[in-house]
Scaffold this motif. Structure first.
Motif, short mmCIF file in Angstrom:
data_model
loop_
_atom_site.label_atom_id
_atom_site.label_comp_id
_atom_site.label_asym_id
_atom_site.label_seq_id
_atom_site.Cartn_x
_atom_site.Cartn_y
_atom_site.Cartn_z
N ALA A 42 0.71 -1.31 0.01
CA ALA A 42 0.10 0.01 -0.04
C ALA A 42 0.79 1.35 -0.14
CB ALA A 42 -1.01 0.01 1.12
N ASP A 43 1.97 1.24 0.73
CA ASP A 43 3.09 2.42 0.95
C ASP A 43 3.39 2.59 -0.42
OD1 ASP A 43 4.43 4.35 2.26
OD2 ASP A 43 6.00 3.11 2.02
N HIS A 44 3.93 1.48 -1.35
CA HIS A 44 4.60 1.53 -2.27
C HIS A 44 3.65 2.08 -3.53
CE1 HIS A 44 7.17 0.25 -5.86
NE2 HIS A 44 6.23 -0.52 -6.36
N LEU A 45 2.39 1.89 -3.55
CA LEU A 45 1.71 2.52 -4.54
C LEU A 45 1.61 3.79 -4.64
CD1 LEU A 45 -1.28 -0.13 -4.23
CD2 LEU A 45 0.46 -0.15 -5.91
N GLY A 46 1.85 4.63 -3.47
CA GLY A 46 1.82 6.02 -3.63
C GLY A 46 0.76 6.52 -3.29
N TRP A 47 -0.46 5.99 -3.23
CA TRP A 47 -1.75 6.77 -2.90
C TRP A 47 -1.96 6.84 -1.62
CZ3 TRP A 47 -1.96 3.29 -7.39
CH2 TRP A 47 -2.12 3.95 -8.83
N PRO A 48 -3.02 7.69 -1.09
CA PRO A 48 -3.30 7.33 0.20
C PRO A 48 -4.24 6.39 0.41
CG PRO A 48 -4.78 9.07 -0.83
CD PRO A 48 -3.57 8.79 -1.74
N VAL A 49 -3.74 5.09 0.43
CA VAL A 49 -4.55 3.89 0.45
C VAL A 49 -4.06 3.02 1.55
CG1 VAL A 49 -4.90 1.61 -0.86
CG2 VAL A 49 -4.43 3.61 -2.09
N THR A 50 -5.15 2.64 2.35
CA THR A 50 -5.09 1.77 3.65
C THR A 50 -4.78 0.49 3.21
OG1 THR A 50 -7.34 1.57 3.83
CG2 THR A 50 -6.51 3.41 4.85
N ALA A 51 -3.99 -0.21 4.06
CA ALA A 51 -3.85 -1.47 3.82
C ALA A 51 -4.90 -2.33 3.66
CB ALA A 51 -2.98 -2.23 4.77
N GLY A 52 -5.95 -2.10 4.18
CA GLY A 52 -7.16 -2.69 4.32
C GLY A 52 -8.14 -2.83 2.74
N ALA A 53 -7.57 -1.84 2.26
CA ALA A 53 -8.39 -1.58 0.89
C ALA A 53 -8.11 -2.49 -0.22
CB ALA A 53 -7.93 -0.09 0.21
N LEU A 54 -6.82 -3.21 -0.03
CA LEU A 54 -6.00 -4.21 -0.86
C LEU A 54 -6.68 -5.57 -0.65
CD1 LEU A 54 -2.26 -3.31 -0.56
CD2 LEU A 54 -3.81 -2.76 -2.30
N ARG A 55 -7.20 -6.15 -1.73
CA ARG A 55 -7.99 -7.76 -1.46
C ARG A 55 -6.85 -8.59 -1.87
NH1 ARG A 55 -13.32 -9.74 -4.57
NH2 ARG A 55 -13.26 -11.76 -3.57
N LEU A 56 -6.59 -9.59 -0.93
CA LEU A 56 -5.72 -10.51 -1.31
C LEU A 56 -6.36 -11.62 -2.18
CD1 LEU A 56 -2.98 -12.15 -0.87
CD2 LEU A 56 -4.00 -13.03 1.39
N LEU A 57 -5.88 -12.10 -3.35
CA LEU A 57 -6.30 -12.91 -4.01
C LEU A 57 -5.52 -14.14 -3.89
CD1 LEU A 57 -6.50 -10.94 -7.53
CD2 LEU A 57 -8.10 -11.20 -5.79
N GLY A 58 -4.43 -14.25 -3.55
CA GLY A 58 -3.82 -15.43 -3.36
C GLY A 58 -2.34 -15.49 -3.89
#
Length: 410
Positions: free
Chosen positions: A291-307
């Motif tokens: 999330a930090d690498h993406l550079g947007w103000p994205v919280t880790a919880g916004a990322l969905r783990l696919l596998g």
């Protein structure tokens, strides 16, 4: 293209390549991006880059004339090693020089019972000496192709067709098999064994004989040869990668891809935004770092783990930890991720992307298909809204800003 890749795989790539760039001059004018796009899926991408560099050098520095000897080819052209130089010089220009590839190594090691590690300097030098001594002076190209074909079709790695081999009378590995059979027969009938031939080396210190700790295995026959050192286990690596997607101006689904550095593994290819991971990280930490690498103000919880997606390169056992994140179409890209671009699925497959990234996209598409299929778990009444669904826009994708907004207390 035939370096490290079989003919059956190469044919389609070769035909497309020659149709697009029929001359050295045409290839010299192409961009590296175009070269990588056509090479995508063939592996060992530095080969394509070196091939184009060689074409540019021939056009710009050698007046459009290819070097015509193995020595000059290897010395003047990037990406041309000893085998490629020998093949071009003998087949295209008639120079009486040998070639040594995997097929030739197998044939010569069996012909001469060379049992030491076939990749060792001593064996490699001897094989090249033999190839240069054997090559037909009047038809070197035909001879070299015939020798390679012999290894590819008759003297194959497993279950060789020894009965059909045109040089079987000269094969010392086959002669040794026959001696083993004769020895077994004499032992069976109680007859004494003859004195060993002088040619049956076995004396310690010979750089071409099998090592003492790896004796002849009678069950393998001629396939005792050649022998190779144990392959190094590929190192393991983990990478977090995110499939960022949005709806384009025409409603088509688009994906964000970024270009890799111009050197190193998969140089210049395009991929989903990715981040190398240290071994042993917990999933929560991996998510935060991505999330930090993406550079947007994205919280880790916004990322969905696919596998996880596993891809094995020649020297790396790579595991991609795959996440997904839908975005608004008006999101501005972080300059740190450039060069980057949004592509449709069709454009993605036409781009210079690795097989590994195609696996990642396939994992995302599989997950999307599972999401759209009816659930196997709990049921709800027709027309009922899932908890928390908006009654105003039930079919509208939440914007990133709305998604991350703190919930309001009623």
């Amino acid at each position: 293209m035939l370096q490290q890749t079989q003919v059956a795989t190469v044919i389609d790539y070769y035909n497309r390549w020659m149709q697009k760039w029929p001359t050295l001059q045409a290839l010299a004018q192409a961009s590296l991006e175009e070269v990588n796009e056509l090479w995508a899926g063939l592996g060992y991408y530095s080969r394509g880059k070196r091939l184009q560099e060689a074409a540019r050098k021939v056009v710009s520095e050698l007046d459009g004339r290819m070097p015509r000897t193995a020595e000059d080819l290897q010395k003047l052209l990037p990406g041309v090693g000893r085998y490629t130089a020998g093949a071009i010089a003998s087949i295209s220009y008639g120079q009486a020089t040998g070639v040594v590839d995997g097929n030739v190594i197998r044939v010569l090691c069996r012909l001469r019972c060379i049992g030491a590690d076939s990749s060792s300097p001593a064996v490699t030098d001897r094989l090249w000496d033999m190839a240069n001594a054997l090559v037909d002076r009047s038809r070197p190209g035909d001879f070299n192709q015939a020798l390679m074909e012999l290894g590819a079709t008759v003297c194959v790695p497993k279950a060789p067709l020894c009965g059909e081999c045109p040089v079987k009378q000269h094969c010392q590995a086959r002669r040794r098999v026959e001696k083993e059979l004769a020895f077994a027969s004499r032992k069976l009938f109680g007859k004494p064994n003859p004195v060993p031939d002088v040619e049956d080396c076995g004396v310690g210190g010979c750089p071409l004989c099998p090592p003492a700790e790896e004796p002849w295995d009678s069950s393998l026959g001629v396939t005792n040869f050649p022998r190779k050192a144990a392959k190094k286990q590929p190192r393991t690596a983990r990478t977090a990668t995110c499939v960022l997607e949005r709806r384009g101006c025409h409603g088509a689904l688009e994906y964000l891809i970024v270009q890799r550095p111009s050197s190193g593994l998969l140089a210049g290819l395009w991929e989903f935004p990715s981040l190398p991971l240290a071994q042993g990280l917990r999933e929560e930490k991996q998510r935060e770092m991505l999330a930090d690498h993406l550079g947007w103000p994205v919280t880790a919880g916004a990322l969905r783990l696919l596998g996880e997606v596993v891809h094995v390169f020649s020297h790396i056992h790579q595991t991609y930890v795959v996440y997904s994140l839908p975005l608004d179409e008006d999101v501005t890209l972080d300059p740190a991720l450039s060069p980057s671009r949004w592509v449709t699925e069709e454009e993605f497959h036409a781009s210079a992307v690795s097989t590994a990234m195609k696996k990642v996209l396939k994992a995302r598409e599989k997950q999307r298909g599972e999401d759209s299929s009816p659930g196997k778990g709990s049921k709800r009444k027709r027309g009922a809204k899932p908890q928390g669904a908006s009654s105003t826009h039930p079919k509208t994708q939440l914007s990133l800003r709305t998604f991350l907004r703190a919930p309001t207390v009623p």
